[in-house]
Design a protein around this motif. Structure first.
Motif, PDB file in Angstrom:
ATOM      1  N   PHE A   1       0.834  -1.174  -0.034  1.00  0.00           N
ATOM      2  CA  PHE A   1       0.018  -0.011   0.009  1.00  0.00           C
ATOM      3  C   PHE A   1       0.907   1.262  -0.040  1.00  0.00           C
ATOM      4  O   PHE A   1       0.306   2.382  -0.209  1.00  0.00           O
ATOM      5  N   ARG A   2       2.124   1.107   0.077  1.00  0.00           N
ATOM      6  CA  ARG A   2       3.069   2.383   0.035  1.00  0.00           C
ATOM      7  C   ARG A   2       3.025   3.287  -1.093  1.00  0.00           C
ATOM      8  O   ARG A   2       3.148   4.317  -0.564  1.00  0.00           O
ATOM      9  N   GLU A   3       2.529   2.875  -2.072  1.00  0.00           N
ATOM     10  CA  GLU A   3       2.473   3.731  -3.336  1.00  0.00           C
ATOM     11  C   GLU A   3       1.423   4.378  -3.364  1.00  0.00           C
ATOM     12  O   GLU A   3       1.135   5.260  -4.140  1.00  0.00           O
ATOM     13  N   LEU A   4       0.306   4.107  -2.812  1.00  0.00           N
ATOM     14  CA  LEU A   4      -1.068   4.585  -2.746  1.00  0.00           C
ATOM     15  C   LEU A   4      -0.949   5.976  -2.172  1.00  0.00           C
ATOM     16  O   LEU A   4      -0.152   6.387  -1.145  1.00  0.00           O
ATOM     17  N   PRO A   5      -1.795   6.944  -2.625  1.00  0.00           N
ATOM     18  CA  PRO A   5      -1.698   8.251  -2.177  1.00  0.00           C
ATOM     19  C   PRO A   5      -2.150   8.370  -0.670  1.00  0.00           C
ATOM     20  O   PRO A   5      -2.873   7.440  -0.194  1.00  0.00           O
ATOM     21  N   GLY A   6      -1.687   9.217   0.101  1.00  0.00           N
ATOM     22  CA  GLY A   6      -2.017   9.492   1.674  1.00  0.00           C
ATOM     23  C   GLY A   6      -3.486  10.031   1.775  1.00  0.00           C
ATOM     24  O   GLY A   6      -4.262   9.988   0.719  1.00  0.00           O
ATOM     25  N   PRO A   7      -3.451  10.828   2.796  1.00  0.00           N
ATOM     26  CA  PRO A   7      -4.757  11.306   3.124  1.00  0.00           C
ATOM     27  C   PRO A   7      -5.409  12.325   2.099  1.00  0.00           C
ATOM     28  O   PRO A   7      -6.722  12.456   1.794  1.00  0.00           O
ATOM     29  N   GLU A   8      -4.728  12.771   1.049  1.00  0.00           N
ATOM     30  CA  GLU A   8      -5.244  13.600   0.080  1.00  0.00           C
ATOM     31  C   GLU A   8      -5.635  12.928  -1.183  1.00  0.00           C
ATOM     32  O   GLU A   8      -6.544  13.241  -2.118  1.00  0.00           O
TER      33      GLU A   8
END
Length: 66
Positions: free
Chosen positions: A23-30
């Motif tokens: 999941f590291r490459e997924l966008p954060g809270p944005e």
């Protein structure tokens, strides 16, 4: 954009926050995340719900489409 289906959205967000490798490459809270709880193959288990969700996404991102 991510539509979660096999995992609850809260769990996906926790995995992103913990920098779990998958999941590291997924966008954060944005990032934009939606949830459609079903099995991995939503197009087979909930095709109408998935279609409505995709239409809503398209309509919200493309104002000229009705």
């Amino acid at each position: 954009m991510l539509i979660t289906n096999s995992l609850p959205l809260t769990q996906v967000k926790d995995l992103i926050a913990s920098e779990y490798p998958w999941f590291r490459e997924l966008p954060g809270p944005e990032g934009r995340f939606l949830e459609l709880l079903t099995g991995h193959w939503a197009m087979f288990s909930r095709p109408h719900d998935l279609a409505e969700l995709l239409i809503d996404i398209l309509a919200s991102e493309t104002p000229d489409i009705e």
